[in-house]
Each structure stands twice: as C-alpha cells, then as structure tokens.
Design a protein around this motif. Structure first.
Motif, PDB file in Angstrom:
ATOM      1  N   THR A 178       6.084  32.051  10.519  1.00  0.00           N
ATOM      2  CA  THR A 178       5.588  31.601  11.817  1.00  0.00           C
ATOM      3  C   THR A 178       4.337  30.758  11.629  1.00  0.00           C
ATOM      4  OG1 THR A 178       6.445  33.580  12.875  1.00  0.00           O
ATOM      5  CG2 THR A 178       4.792  32.332  14.090  1.00  0.00           C
ATOM      6  N   PRO A 204       0.940  29.431  12.282  1.00  0.00           N
ATOM      7  CA  PRO A 204      -0.156  30.040  13.033  1.00  0.00           C
ATOM      8  C   PRO A 204      -0.712  29.141  14.142  1.00  0.00           C
ATOM      9  CG  PRO A 204      -0.772  29.725  10.714  1.00  0.00           C
ATOM     10  CD  PRO A 204       0.578  29.126  10.892  1.00  0.00           C
ATOM     11  N   VAL A 205      -0.372  27.857  14.125  1.00  0.00           N
ATOM     12  CA  VAL A 205      -0.900  26.963  15.160  1.00  0.00           C
ATOM     13  C   VAL A 205       0.019  26.914  16.377  1.00  0.00           C
ATOM     14  CG1 VAL A 205      -1.486  24.572  15.716  1.00  0.00           C
ATOM     15  CG2 VAL A 205      -2.315  25.596  13.604  1.00  0.00           C
ATOM     16  N   CYS A 206       1.325  26.643  16.157  1.00  0.00           N
ATOM     17  CA  CYS A 206       2.220  26.535  17.317  1.00  0.00           C
ATOM     18  C   CYS A 206       2.991  27.828  17.554  1.00  0.00           C
ATOM     19  CB  CYS A 206       3.169  25.355  17.138  1.00  0.00           C
ATOM     20  SG  CYS A 206       4.261  25.550  15.729  1.00  0.00           S
ATOM     21  N   VAL A 207       2.713  28.843  16.755  1.00  0.00           N
ATOM     22  CA  VAL A 207       3.353  30.151  16.820  1.00  0.00           C
ATOM     23  C   VAL A 207       4.881  30.094  16.950  1.00  0.00           C
ATOM     24  CG1 VAL A 207       1.336  31.447  17.550  1.00  0.00           C
ATOM     25  CG2 VAL A 207       2.737  30.382  19.302  1.00  0.00           C
ATOM     26  N   THR A 208       5.512  29.150  16.223  1.00  0.00           N
ATOM     27  CA  THR A 208       6.964  29.048  16.227  1.00  0.00           C
ATOM     28  C   THR A 208       7.484  29.445  14.846  1.00  0.00           C
ATOM     29  OG1 THR A 208       6.557  27.069  17.509  1.00  0.00           O
ATOM     30  CG2 THR A 208       8.849  27.501  16.924  1.00  0.00           C
ATOM     31  N   PHE A 231       1.078  25.323   7.316  1.00  0.00           N
ATOM     32  CA  PHE A 231       1.309  24.988   8.724  1.00  0.00           C
ATOM     33  C   PHE A 231       2.546  24.119   8.786  1.00  0.00           C
ATOM     34  CE2 PHE A 231      -3.259  25.507   8.106  1.00  0.00           C
ATOM     35  CZ  PHE A 231      -3.550  26.487   9.043  1.00  0.00           C
ATOM     36  N   CYS A 239       2.767  20.297  13.291  1.00  0.00           N
ATOM     37  CA  CYS A 239       1.381  20.622  13.636  1.00  0.00           C
ATOM     38  C   CYS A 239       0.411  19.784  12.814  1.00  0.00           C
ATOM     39  CB  CYS A 239       1.100  22.113  13.454  1.00  0.00           C
ATOM     40  SG  CYS A 239       1.719  23.083  14.836  1.00  0.00           S
TER      41      CYS A 239
END
Lengths: 479, 199
Positions: free
Chosen positions: A123, A125-129, A145, A149
């Motif tokens: 996942t 950590p920035v766009c939580v996808t 990342f 992102c």
C-alpha cells in the motif's frame, strides 16, 4: 572571444576588410616584450559570453571528467558537483578520503537504508492504494511510493519552482531526488519535463561561481570567467554592462558589499534626498533661475556670464587648480562631543553631501547622452557647410564615449568615499577623486563647445582624464 | 477536490479515531464539511507545561494538492506562545512549510503541534512580542501563558492577580481581550499597559 574593455570606440570596421590588422601586428610579436595586462589596465578582465548550449557542454565536461576520475556514475558526479559549487578538486579530495560519507553528505544515500520489501502487493503510504510491487519505485533510502505519486510530487514541486532540491516523500528523510530519477518518471510529460530541465539548468548556473547569467532583460547569455572577481563584463548580445561577481551595475572602485549597502541606504532615504532631485538652482551672482541641461558641472550663467560650479555654487576659477575641494566632505572634528541631535544632523549632512554628488553624476551621464545627439546635429551642420568631412569629426564621438566611462567611475567613487574611514588613505583617495573630477569637467566643457576639427587639445584632455581614472583605480580597486 | 486528497483524509481520519492518543484525550479530529476539505483539530496542552489542562482548537484546511502540499493549520483558541501569533493564530512550524513530506499525516501534524507547545523555538518566532518576553523573562512568560490557557482554553490555573488587573482596565471601559493583550505585552505592568491603551 576574449574581450577587452578598451574597445569602446564607435567606429565600425566591416568584417570583410581585406586587410587583416591583427595578423599584421601579430607577425612581429616575437620581439615585443610580453606585459601583464593587469598592470596596464586595472580593469582588464578575461571572460567569454556563452550560449545555453555552450554552458551545458561545459558542465557536462566537468561531470564527465569527474565521473571518469572517480569511476562513479554521471548522475552521482553531477549531484556531487552541484553540492560543492562545481569544485571538482574538493569533491575528489572528499570522495577519496571517505566515499560513503561524501555520498551521505550530498544527500544521495541515507545514513541507514531501509530493507527492501518482499511481498507482491503493497500500500502506497501517500495515496493509500494497494498496488502490485511493479508500480513502485524508490531512491537509495528505500522509501517506496507508487510511480503516480512520485509524478504528482514532482509536478507540485516543479510548479513551485523547486528542482534540484526536491527530496524523498518520506517523513524526516533528507535524500534528494537526482535528475535522472525525475526525468525517468516524467518521460511522458513533455511540458513539465522541459520546465524541470530549465529550472535545473538555472540552479546549476547559479551554484557555479565561474558562471553568471547576463542581467539584461530576457537575455539568454551566460558569462564565463575563471577569474571570480568584481570586474566589468559586457554582454555581447544585449550590451548590458555589469559586475561579474554580483551581477549588478558595474561599481568600481566600490566593492560589491559596499555598493549594496549604499543602494539600500539610498532607497531607504529616498524621501530625504528627494529635494535634491530638483533640476534648477539660482545663479550665485545674479540669482536668476538656472536649469542644468548638459552633463558638465562647469556652469556659465546665460544672463551674467558668471562661471560657477553646479555642485557647490563656488566660483569656477578656484576649482581648476590643485585645490579642488568640492568633492571632499569636511567632517566636524569635534562631533564626538556634540549632542545626539547635532550628531544626527551631521550624519545626514554627510550622507547628503555624498548622495548629491552621486546623484548629480548619474544625471550628468543621462544629459550627456542627449549631448551626443546634439553633437551629431552639429557635425552634420559643419560637414554640410564644408568644414571638414564626417571622418574629421569622428574624434568627438570617441571623446564623448571616454567622458561617459570616466564619469561612470567618478559616480561610483562617492559611495566608496562615504564608507571610507578617515585617515591618510582617504585623503589620498579624495585628492585623486578631486583631480579626476576637475579633469572630467574640463573634458565635458570642451566637448560641449568643440567647434573645430583641431583635435589636439581635446585629445590631450582625454588622455589626462583617462590617466587620472586608471591611476585612481590602480591605487584603490581591490578585487 | 482531487481524489487522492479525499482518499487520504478519510483514511487519516480513521487513523486518528483509532489511535491511542484519542483514548488518552490528547488529540482529536472532527469533520467540518462532508467533502473532507476542512477539519477541526483539538490538542490537549502537554503535561508539565504552562498549557497543561487546556484544550486547543485548530482550524485545518486541506488543499487540493494534499498530501503533496501541507495542510493549512491555525489555532482558533487564543494562545500565548512564541511560535504562534497571539492575534491570528498563525503557526510557524517547519513541517507546515518546506519540511512537509507527502508521507506525513494529520496525526503527525497534531502531535508535532503538541510537541511545539512543550518546546518553543523563540529564535524562529511568529509573535515577536511573546518571543521577546520568553527570552528576557521566562517566568513572566510562563505566568502569562498559564493565564491565557485558563482564560481561553479552559485551563484550571487561574491567577487572581492577573484577573484583578484586567478587571481594573475593563472598569475603565477597555474590552477584556484588549486589556489582556496590553497587560501581557507589558509584563503585567498596569501603569504602562494603561498608558499604551490610552495613548
């Protein structure tokens, strides 16, 4: 393309002139003693005007030679050079001393890298996808990342004008993103990519002490010199003249810090000094109102024919001698014992004395540009009425150019004197400044009134004024 | 609002709700509107500081480019602190400016603000008056900060002497907050504060 300052004559030789003057003189160069140009001309400065492409080539050459020397990637070499003001020797010394620390200091490697992940899904950590591991990328710090992102991160930063200082997106991570990593992610975004490359180039030039952008409006030229000094460079393309070290208007004999201080002071005190900007004064003898319409400070009242000095309103006759005192400011020797108010008044009077002369020469320079126009008309008239040919009158333009150059230096002697400590050196300076001042006014007077093709007298005056100027610079220009 | 921003805020909202700090009543996060562009934060004054026992409300505005740009945060509760404006509540904190990283969250922000309350940085001031008092007379600063915490953030430590001085000025027709600012700025010197207010 080495340029010397002396070549300011208005005369143009066409390029296809069949006679090559340079070669003619170079032929018997062997028995001419070689002299250091610095000794003859204190303002001598070797520099080149380069285009963006030429500068890129220059930078790439240093990157390549460093990467070959240390056997490191060009990307790493570039970041190291940028971080060390393009000083290859310093990079080599530090790198040979401790390669891993040097890379950490340059914020390329982290002090302690993270472990690489093993699972296939992760996942961001920035766009939580949650996405497949292939969609991720990371810098040497190991903070992963997703590529989308990274791209957005770069876009946001670049749109804020940030380029070489973009860092990793992780919390408390100082690792910088190298150019190659940004370009790889932006390969399908032409616009933002170009913007990035433009900013990166600007950062490189600004961090390189041997390079300076021409300050002329929209001028793409970059001046290069191995000598990092406060010397005059003139842009080949837009003809802007500026100080190589600080990029502002050339300011000899004053140095970069002092002129900055002076200009800030002038801007702060502009209201106080405003009244000086009035263009008229009264004739000291007949009190008729006089407007200064030429550059020369030697005024002659059109009404009573009294000769006087525009600056101090004193009789001109007492000016011409050795005792030219108008440029010097006489400090009150007992000022330390006076009241605070008296001291403040004295400080203001002192500043206004220097400011008035500085401002006056700046105005004279502008007025003398108009004189040049009038000169052209006068010459036309003379030629038409059969007094000499156009060629015979060319010397007047050369003298007007020299006058501008001398007056320019004279203008910049005033901030220098203002910040100088009292003592024998200041006395010497003010003596030379006064001499220069007197000769320049003589020259200005003679140019405005030149009526014949008899150039002997004027050329003699030109020679004296320029000698005074170089003498002053030789003694006081410290760059 | 960009998709990533909303997605992130939703997730972060849960993160704060679930976190142990909420259980300890140290930080709190509420939605102000339904599209996740504005939130209301709350932090408890850290123990053993002048802010102990107070609750400080924050305005949090989420920009469209979040999390690639930091959220815009300011104090709504009035506070006496060198790095926070006593007038506007604007905050001087590096992570809300150039030291922001996209991987940071609102939870990090709230905890950092709480840390800022325990450790002020008077050399990087937002409020020059407060910062000068902090550097010149730290005891006077603590007294003032504690009084503000009591007056605006529900702190338990009332200072009768301060309240009395404020009342004197209020009786003269000065608005209470204005009186408090003047007294705080002049180290609770009633005479000088009065002079400034009536000059």
């Amino acid at each position: 393309m080495a340029a010397s300052q002396e070549n300011e004559s208005d005369m143009d030789f066409s390029d296809n002139d069949c006679y090559d003057y340079n070669n003619y003189y170079n032929d018997d160069d062997s028995d001419v003693e070689h002299v250091d140009p610095m000794k003859v001309d204190p303002e001598y400065f070797e520099y080149r005007c380069l285009s963006e492409e030429e500068v890129e080539r220059l930078l790439n050459e240093s990157v390549e030679s460093l990467s070959n020397c240390l056997r490191i990637s060009p990307t790493l070499a570039k970041v190291l050079l940028h971080g060390h003001h393009w000083n290859s020797n310093e990079v080599i010394r530090k790198y040979k001393d401790n390669p891993s620390q040097t890379i950490i200091w340059a914020k390329i490697n982290p002090p302690s890298p993270q472990s690489i992940m093993t699972s296939n899904y992760y996942t961001c950590p920035v766009c939580v996808t949650p996405q497949h591991v292939e969609k991720f990328s990371h810098l040497p710090c190991g903070h992963k990342f997703c590529k989308d992102c990274w791209i957005t991160h770069f876009e946001v930063q670049i749109n804020q004008g940030i380029s070489t200082s973009i860092s990793c997106m992780a919390k408390d991570c100082v690792v910088l993103v190298p150019e190659s990593f940004v370009l790889m992610h932006l390969q399908h975004k032409t616009n933002i990519r170009e913007k990035y490359q433009h900013f990166v180039f600007q950062d490189y030039v600004k961090s390189h002490p041997e390079l300076r952008f021409c300050p002329g409006p929209n001028c793409p030229i970059i001046v290069h010199s191995r000598e990092i000094k406060a010397k005059k460079s003139i842009c080949e393309q837009c003809k802007t003249a500026f100080c190589f070290r600080c990029g502002c208007d050339y300011h000899a004999p004053t140095d970069c810090q002092v002129i900055k201080k002076w200009l800030i002071k002038c801007a702060d005190d502009s209201e106080t000094a405003n009244y000086i900007s009035a263009h008229t004064k009264d004739c000291p003898k007949c009190h008729i109102c006089i407007e200064k319409n030429g550059g020369c400070n030697h005024m002659q009242c059109y009404n009573c024919k009294h000769d006087f000095c525009w600056m101090c309103l004193g009789d001109w006759k007492s000016h011409g001698s050795e005792y030219y005192e108008c440029s010097r400011y006489r400090e009150n020797p007992n000022i330390a014992h006076e009241s605070v108010h008296a001291q403040a008044r004295e400080a203001l009077t002192k500043y206004l004395h220097y400011y008035e002369r500085w401002e006056n020469h700046s105005k004279s320079l502008k007025l003398e540009e108009q004189t040049l126009e009038k000169l052209r008309d006068r010459i036309n008239e003379k030629v038409m009425s059969g007094l000499g040919t156009w060629i015979d009158w060319q010397y007047l333009f050369a003298s007007a150019n020299l006058l501008a150059k001398c007056r320019y230096t004279l203008q910049y002697t005033y901030p220098f004197a203002y910040y100088m400590d009292a003592g024998p050196r200041k006395e010497l300076f003010e003596y030379q400044q006064a001499q220069l001042e007197a000769e320049i006014e003589n020259l200005s007077w003679k140019i405005e009134r030149a009526e014949t093709t008899d150039r002997g007298d004027l050329e003699n005056q030109m020679d004296i004024a320029e000698k005074r100027r170089t003498t002053l610079l030789k003694d006081f220009l410290d760059v | 609002m960009a998709n990533i921003a909303a997605q992130r805020i939703k997730r972060e909202f849960k993160e704060v709700i679930r976190s142990e700090e909420v259980a300890k009543c140290a930080i709190k996060l509420d939605l102000v509107d339904n599209n996740y562009t504005e939130l209301r934060g709350e932090i408890a004054g850290p123990p053993d500081t002048a802010y102990e026992g107070g609750n400080f409300v924050l305005e949090i505005k989420v920009p469209e480019t979040y999390p690639f740009n930091p959220p815009k945060v300011r104090f709504i509760t009035k506070i006496w602190h060198p790095n926070i404006s006593s007038v506007t509540g604007a905050i001087c904190l590096d992570i809300l400016k150039d030291q922001w990283a996209a991987a940071m969250t609102l939870r990090t922000v709230l905890l950092s603000l709480q840390a800022l309350l325990s450790a002020a940085e008077p050399d990087d001031p937002q409020d020059a008056v407060v910062a000068r008092q902090y550097k010149e007379n730290v005891e006077m600063f603590r007294l003032t900060a504690r009084h503000w915490t009591n007056a605006y953030a529900g702190g338990p430590n009332a200072n009768p002497e301060c309240d009395e001085k404020i009342k004197r000025l209020v009786d003269m027709g000065i608005e209470e907050h204005q009186a408090r600012v003047a007294l705080s700025s002049y180290n609770w010197d009633l005479e000088r504060a009065t002079e400034q207010l009536f000059s």
